[in-house]
Motif scaffolding. Sequence first.
Motif, mmCIF file in Angstrom:
data_model
loop_
_atom_site.group_PDB
_atom_site.id
_atom_site.type_symbol
_atom_site.label_atom_id
_atom_site.label_comp_id
_atom_site.label_asym_id
_atom_site.label_seq_id
_atom_site.Cartn_x
_atom_site.Cartn_y
_atom_site.Cartn_z
ATOM 1 N N VAL A 90 0.838 -1.204 0.000
ATOM 2 C CA VAL A 90 0.000 0.000 0.000
ATOM 3 C C VAL A 90 0.875 1.257 0.000
ATOM 4 O O VAL A 90 0.593 2.220 -0.719
ATOM 5 N N ALA A 91 1.937 1.246 0.782
ATOM 6 C CA ALA A 91 2.836 2.403 0.831
ATOM 7 C C ALA A 91 3.509 2.625 -0.521
ATOM 8 O O ALA A 91 3.632 3.768 -0.984
ATOM 9 N N GLU A 92 3.930 1.553 -1.171
ATOM 10 C CA GLU A 92 4.560 1.679 -2.485
ATOM 11 C C GLU A 92 3.565 2.202 -3.511
ATOM 12 O O GLU A 92 3.905 3.029 -4.362
ATOM 13 N N ASN A 93 2.329 1.728 -3.436
ATOM 14 C CA ASN A 93 1.283 2.194 -4.341
ATOM 15 C C ASN A 93 1.010 3.677 -4.129
ATOM 16 O O ASN A 93 0.850 4.436 -5.088
ATOM 17 N N THR A 94 0.961 4.090 -2.879
ATOM 18 C CA THR A 94 0.731 5.497 -2.553
ATOM 19 C C THR A 94 1.859 6.362 -3.083
ATOM 20 O O THR A 94 1.624 7.410 -3.696
ATOM 21 N N LEU A 95 3.072 5.937 -2.858
ATOM 22 C CA LEU A 95 4.235 6.681 -3.340
ATOM 23 C C LEU A 95 4.228 6.788 -4.859
ATOM 24 O O LEU A 95 4.515 7.854 -5.417
ATOM 25 N N SER A 96 3.868 5.713 -5.520
ATOM 26 C CA SER A 96 3.804 5.716 -6.979
ATOM 27 C C SER A 96 2.762 6.710 -7.490
ATOM 28 O O SER A 96 3.011 7.437 -8.460
ATOM 29 N N THR A 97 1.621 6.757 -6.828
ATOM 30 C CA THR A 97 0.569 7.694 -7.232
ATOM 31 C C THR A 97 1.021 9.130 -7.054
ATOM 32 O O THR A 97 0.805 9.988 -7.918
ATOM 33 N N MET A 98 1.666 9.417 -5.933
ATOM 34 C CA MET A 98 2.149 10.771 -5.681
ATOM 35 C C MET A 98 3.236 11.167 -6.676
ATOM 36 O O MET A 98 3.270 12.302 -7.164
ATOM 37 N N GLN A 99 4.147 10.247 -6.983
ATOM 38 C CA GLN A 99 5.210 10.537 -7.939
ATOM 39 C C GLN A 99 4.646 10.764 -9.336
ATOM 40 O O GLN A 99 5.131 11.622 -10.073
ATOM 41 N N ASN A 100 3.613 10.008 -9.699
ATOM 42 C CA ASN A 100 2.970 10.180 -10.996
ATOM 43 C C ASN A 100 2.363 11.580 -11.101
ATOM 44 O O ASN A 100 2.515 12.255 -12.126
ATOM 45 N N ALA A 101 1.686 12.022 -10.042
ATOM 46 C CA ALA A 101 1.090 13.361 -10.051
ATOM 47 C C ALA A 101 2.163 14.437 -10.162
ATOM 48 O O ALA A 101 2.005 15.421 -10.896
ATOM 49 N N GLU A 102 3.264 14.241 -9.442
ATOM 50 C CA GLU A 102 4.351 15.219 -9.504
ATOM 51 C C GLU A 102 4.969 15.275 -10.898
ATOM 52 O O GLU A 102 5.245 16.350 -11.437
ATOM 53 N N THR A 103 5.156 14.116 -11.501
ATOM 54 C CA THR A 103 5.718 14.055 -12.853
ATOM 55 C C THR A 103 4.800 14.745 -13.857
ATOM 56 O O THR A 103 5.267 15.520 -14.703
ATOM 57 N N THR B 119 2.630 17.067 -13.240
ATOM 58 C CA THR B 119 2.642 18.497 -12.970
ATOM 59 C C THR B 119 3.879 19.158 -13.577
ATOM 60 O O THR B 119 3.792 20.236 -14.181
ATOM 61 N N LEU B 120 5.021 18.528 -13.432
ATOM 62 C CA LEU B 120 6.257 19.071 -14.018
ATOM 63 C C LEU B 120 6.189 19.076 -15.545
ATOM 64 O O LEU B 120 6.663 20.020 -16.194
ATOM 65 N N MET B 121 5.581 18.034 -16.109
ATOM 66 C CA MET B 121 5.418 17.991 -17.559
ATOM 67 C C MET B 121 4.478 19.097 -18.029
ATOM 68 O O MET B 121 4.691 19.702 -19.088
ATOM 69 N N ALA B 122 3.435 19.381 -17.245
ATOM 70 C CA ALA B 122 2.509 20.460 -17.606
ATOM 71 C C ALA B 122 3.199 21.812 -17.529
ATOM 72 O O ALA B 122 2.936 22.694 -18.349
ATOM 73 N N ALA B 123 4.059 21.977 -16.538
ATOM 74 C CA ALA B 123 4.773 23.247 -16.395
ATOM 75 C C ALA B 123 5.694 23.505 -17.580
ATOM 76 O O ALA B 123 5.905 24.661 -17.970
ATOM 77 N N SER B 124 6.215 22.423 -18.146
ATOM 78 C CA SER B 124 7.085 22.590 -19.314
ATOM 79 C C SER B 124 6.302 22.537 -20.624
ATOM 80 O O SER B 124 6.896 22.650 -21.694
ATOM 81 N N THR C 129 -6.354 14.592 -13.803
ATOM 82 C CA THR C 129 -6.641 13.221 -13.362
ATOM 83 C C THR C 129 -5.594 12.740 -12.370
ATOM 84 O O THR C 129 -5.931 12.167 -11.328
ATOM 85 N N ALA C 130 -4.332 12.979 -12.664
ATOM 86 C CA ALA C 130 -3.257 12.551 -11.760
ATOM 87 C C ALA C 130 -3.341 13.283 -10.429
ATOM 88 O O ALA C 130 -3.150 12.683 -9.364
ATOM 89 N N MET C 131 -3.643 14.558 -10.472
ATOM 90 C CA MET C 131 -3.766 15.331 -9.228
ATOM 91 C C MET C 131 -4.963 14.869 -8.404
ATOM 92 O O MET C 131 -4.895 14.798 -7.177
ATOM 93 N N SER C 132 -6.054 14.528 -9.068
ATOM 94 C CA SER C 132 -7.234 14.021 -8.353
ATOM 95 C C SER C 132 -6.935 12.688 -7.685
ATOM 96 O O SER C 132 -7.334 12.453 -6.542
ATOM 97 N N VAL D 181 -7.061 11.997 -3.611
ATOM 98 C CA VAL D 181 -7.836 10.925 -2.986
ATOM 99 C C VAL D 181 -6.922 9.998 -2.198
ATOM 100 O O VAL D 181 -7.250 9.568 -1.085
ATOM 101 N N THR D 182 -5.759 9.700 -2.749
ATOM 102 C CA THR D 182 -4.800 8.850 -2.051
ATOM 103 C C THR D 182 -4.346 9.493 -0.752
ATOM 104 O O THR D 182 -4.292 8.835 0.293
ATOM 105 N N LEU D 183 -4.047 10.778 -0.795
ATOM 106 C CA LEU D 183 -3.613 11.484 0.407
ATOM 107 C C LEU D 183 -4.723 11.530 1.458
ATOM 108 O O LEU D 183 -4.470 11.318 2.646
ATOM 109 N N GLN D 184 -5.951 11.760 1.031
ATOM 110 C CA GLN D 184 -7.079 11.759 1.967
ATOM 111 C C GLN D 184 -7.250 10.395 2.616
ATOM 112 O O GLN D 184 -7.534 10.295 3.810
#
Length: 102
Positions: free
Chosen positions: A41-54, A56-61, A71-74, A78-81
Amino acid sequence: MAVNFSDAVSAYNRIAGQAKTDLGQDQDPVGADFASTLRGVAENTLSTMQNAETKTLMAASGKADVTDVVTAMSEAEVTLQTVVAVRDKVVQAYQEILRMPI
């Protein structure tokens, strides 16, 4: 309405088997220990957060679609909640244990 115990158990096992095949799981979740489940579960959570961060960085560029970013941010929100809710329940259970008389 009386329910036969063996009928209830067989119905439960039948539904559990269907759910397992619907989810594509081949291994029995009962055999997994708590630590490995928590690690997964922790690995899955980390993966979801890293995907959202990636995303976001791609959108910034300017390299990502806005829909993918939202979708990734949503998913990350939900994962963080969920993580916060589980943490709160664990802390609450720990406090209940502390209040128990010895």
